[in-house]
Design a protein around this motif. Structure first.
Motif, PDB file in Angstrom:
ATOM      1  N   MET A  57       0.689  -1.078   0.177  1.00 53.96           N
ATOM      2  CA  MET A  57      -0.108  -0.015  -0.037  1.00 53.96           C
ATOM      3  C   MET A  57       0.980   1.356  -0.121  1.00 53.96           C
ATOM      4  SD  MET A  57      -2.994   1.215   2.748  1.00 53.96           S
ATOM      5  CE  MET A  57      -3.979  -0.174   2.587  1.00 53.96           C
ATOM      6  N   PHE A  58       1.992   1.176   0.927  1.00 53.94           N
ATOM      7  CA  PHE A  58       2.904   2.459   0.945  1.00 53.94           C
ATOM      8  C   PHE A  58       4.299   1.958   0.465  1.00 53.94           C
ATOM      9  CE2 PHE A  58      -0.700   3.841   3.317  1.00 53.94           C
ATOM     10  CZ  PHE A  58      -0.857   5.392   2.776  1.00 53.94           C
ATOM     11  N   GLU A  59       5.190   2.787   0.088  1.00 54.03           N
ATOM     12  CA  GLU A  59       6.413   2.505  -0.283  1.00 54.03           C
ATOM     13  C   GLU A  59       7.439   3.606   0.168  1.00 54.03           C
ATOM     14  OE1 GLU A  59       6.969   3.765  -4.731  1.00 54.03           O
ATOM     15  OE2 GLU A  59       6.002   1.906  -4.522  1.00 54.03           O
ATOM     16  N   TYR A 100       8.513  10.421   5.006  1.00 54.18           N
ATOM     17  CA  TYR A 100       7.364   9.733   4.555  1.00 54.18           C
ATOM     18  C   TYR A 100       7.458   8.740   3.494  1.00 54.18           C
ATOM     19  CZ  TYR A 100       5.560  14.678   5.812  1.00 54.18           C
ATOM     20  OH  TYR A 100       5.371  15.603   6.323  1.00 54.18           O
ATOM     21  N   TYR A 101       6.537   7.941   3.746  1.00 55.10           N
ATOM     22  CA  TYR A 101       6.077   6.870   2.656  1.00 55.10           C
ATOM     23  C   TYR A 101       4.816   7.500   1.644  1.00 55.10           C
ATOM     24  CZ  TYR A 101       8.108   3.731   6.251  1.00 55.10           C
ATOM     25  OH  TYR A 101       8.818   3.160   6.931  1.00 55.10           O
ATOM     26  N   LEU A 102       5.037   6.827   0.466  1.00 55.31           N
ATOM     27  CA  LEU A 102       3.922   7.269  -0.624  1.00 55.31           C
ATOM     28  C   LEU A 102       3.005   5.972  -0.946  1.00 55.31           C
ATOM     29  CD1 LEU A 102       3.120   9.260  -2.841  1.00 55.31           C
ATOM     30  CD2 LEU A 102       4.936   8.366  -4.203  1.00 55.31           C
ATOM     31  N   GLY A 103       1.951   6.393  -0.939  1.00 57.83           N
ATOM     32  CA  GLY A 103       0.951   5.338  -1.425  1.00 57.83           C
ATOM     33  C   GLY A 103      -0.297   6.048  -2.511  1.00 57.83           C
ATOM     34  N   ASP A 138      -6.343  -2.424   7.286  1.00 58.48           N
ATOM     35  CA  ASP A 138      -5.589  -1.561   6.727  1.00 58.48           C
ATOM     36  C   ASP A 138      -4.455  -0.904   7.707  1.00 58.48           C
ATOM     37  OD1 ASP A 138      -6.421  -2.686   4.206  1.00 58.48           O
ATOM     38  OD2 ASP A 138      -7.298  -0.847   3.445  1.00 58.48           O
ATOM     39  N   HIS A 139      -5.198  -0.065   8.472  1.00 55.07           N
ATOM     40  CA  HIS A 139      -4.746   0.775   9.662  1.00 55.07           C
ATOM     41  C   HIS A 139      -3.680  -0.282  10.433  1.00 55.07           C
ATOM     42  CE1 HIS A 139      -4.343   3.052  13.374  1.00 55.07           C
ATOM     43  NE2 HIS A 139      -4.719   3.825  12.739  1.00 55.07           N
ATOM     44  N   THR A 140      -4.296  -1.308  10.999  1.00 56.40           N
ATOM     45  CA  THR A 140      -3.461  -2.513  11.796  1.00 56.40           C
ATOM     46  C   THR A 140      -2.220  -2.852  10.876  1.00 56.40           C
ATOM     47  OG1 THR A 140      -5.362  -3.017  12.747  1.00 56.40           O
ATOM     48  CG2 THR A 140      -3.473  -4.446  12.909  1.00 56.40           C
ATOM     49  N   HIS A 141      -2.548  -3.294   9.524  1.00 57.30           N
ATOM     50  CA  HIS A 141      -1.370  -3.820   8.662  1.00 57.30           C
ATOM     51  C   HIS A 141      -0.319  -2.710   8.457  1.00 57.30           C
ATOM     52  CE1 HIS A 141       0.383  -5.874   5.459  1.00 57.30           C
ATOM     53  NE2 HIS A 141       0.253  -4.806   4.678  1.00 57.30           N
ATOM     54  N   VAL A 142      -0.727  -1.447   8.212  1.00 62.36           N
ATOM     55  CA  VAL A 142       0.337  -0.154   7.980  1.00 62.36           C
ATOM     56  C   VAL A 142       1.097  -0.138   9.328  1.00 62.36           C
ATOM     57  CG1 VAL A 142       0.666   2.104   7.781  1.00 62.36           C
ATOM     58  CG2 VAL A 142      -0.934   0.777   6.162  1.00 62.36           C
ATOM     59  N   VAL A 169      -1.141   9.863  -1.649  1.00 65.48           N
ATOM     60  CA  VAL A 169      -0.969  10.191  -0.200  1.00 65.48           C
ATOM     61  C   VAL A 169       0.323   9.824   0.574  1.00 65.48           C
ATOM     62  CG1 VAL A 169      -2.216   9.677   1.892  1.00 65.48           C
ATOM     63  CG2 VAL A 169      -3.797   9.562  -0.130  1.00 65.48           C
ATOM     64  N   LEU A 170       0.603  10.652   1.249  1.00 73.21           N
ATOM     65  CA  LEU A 170       1.890  10.569   1.881  1.00 73.21           C
ATOM     66  C   LEU A 170       1.644  10.301   3.383  1.00 73.21           C
ATOM     67  CD1 LEU A 170       3.878  13.678   0.998  1.00 73.21           C
ATOM     68  CD2 LEU A 170       4.221  11.392   0.057  1.00 73.21           C
ATOM     69  N   LEU A 171       2.192   9.206   3.838  1.00 73.91           N
ATOM     70  CA  LEU A 171       2.087   8.581   5.226  1.00 73.91           C
ATOM     71  C   LEU A 171       3.340   9.022   5.993  1.00 73.91           C
ATOM     72  CD1 LEU A 171       0.936   6.725   7.384  1.00 73.91           C
ATOM     73  CD2 LEU A 171       2.210   4.867   6.460  1.00 73.91           C
ATOM     74  N   ALA A 172       3.314   9.713   7.218  1.00 77.96           N
ATOM     75  CA  ALA A 172       4.406  10.126   7.839  1.00 77.96           C
ATOM     76  C   ALA A 172       5.141   8.970   8.578  1.00 77.96           C
ATOM     77  CB  ALA A 172       4.050  11.121   9.081  1.00 77.96           C
ATOM     78  N   LYS A 173       6.332   8.960   8.469  1.00 79.71           N
ATOM     79  CA  LYS A 173       7.321   8.051   9.277  1.00 79.71           C
ATOM     80  C   LYS A 173       7.119   7.917  10.630  1.00 79.71           C
ATOM     81  CE  LYS A 173      10.330   6.602   5.709  1.00 79.71           C
ATOM     82  NZ  LYS A 173      11.724   6.586   5.078  1.00 79.71           N
ATOM     83  N   PRO A 174       7.430   7.147  11.547  1.00 76.53           N
ATOM     84  CA  PRO A 174       7.411   7.116  12.728  1.00 76.53           C
ATOM     85  C   PRO A 174       7.794   8.609  13.505  1.00 76.53           C
ATOM     86  CG  PRO A 174       7.889   4.907  12.230  1.00 76.53           C
ATOM     87  CD  PRO A 174       7.887   5.768  11.184  1.00 76.53           C
TER      88      PRO A 174
END
Length: 116
Positions: free
Chosen positions: A1-3, A9-12, A30-34, A90-95
């Protein structure tokens, strides 16, 4: 889903649509998997803490919701733009970035709840 995208950030790609909820959400599984796949290896493993995503120029916390279809980012109707529904990057912020943004937004990460 994200790379991998950048140091922060990750991108998806997600199908983004408006919904009648109060906060942005993705499918709970999906939330749990990410969380498990991307955050567990960096020791941010609490599944009750929102993910932080960025769409266009805005960051927002994203929770899991069992009523959202897999692969979909659901945005509250007052938050969603007129160009939705649509398939979007969509960007997903890294931890580290997510922790910083959540603390800035008032989340008490020790208790998993908002301060305000």
């Amino acid at each position: 889903m994200f790379e991998q995208f950048s140091s922060g950030y990750y991108l998806g790609r997600l199908y983004v649509e408006p919904y009648d909820g109060d906060v942005p959400a993705i499918q709970r599984e999906d939330h749990t998997h990410v969380n498990e796949r991307l955050y567990a290896e960096e020791e941010l493993v609490r599944l009750d803490i929102p993910l932080v995503m960025k769409l266009d120029q805005e960051h927002f916390p994203v929770v899991g919701n069992e009523n959202i279809p897999s692969g979909t980012l659901a945005l509250p109707e007052d938050f969603a733009g007129s160009d939705l529904p649509d398939d979007k990057s969509v960007l997903l912020a890294k931890p580290d970035r997510a922790t910083e943004l959540l603390r800035y937004a008032g989340y008490d990460l020790d208790n998993g709840a908002a301060l305000a």
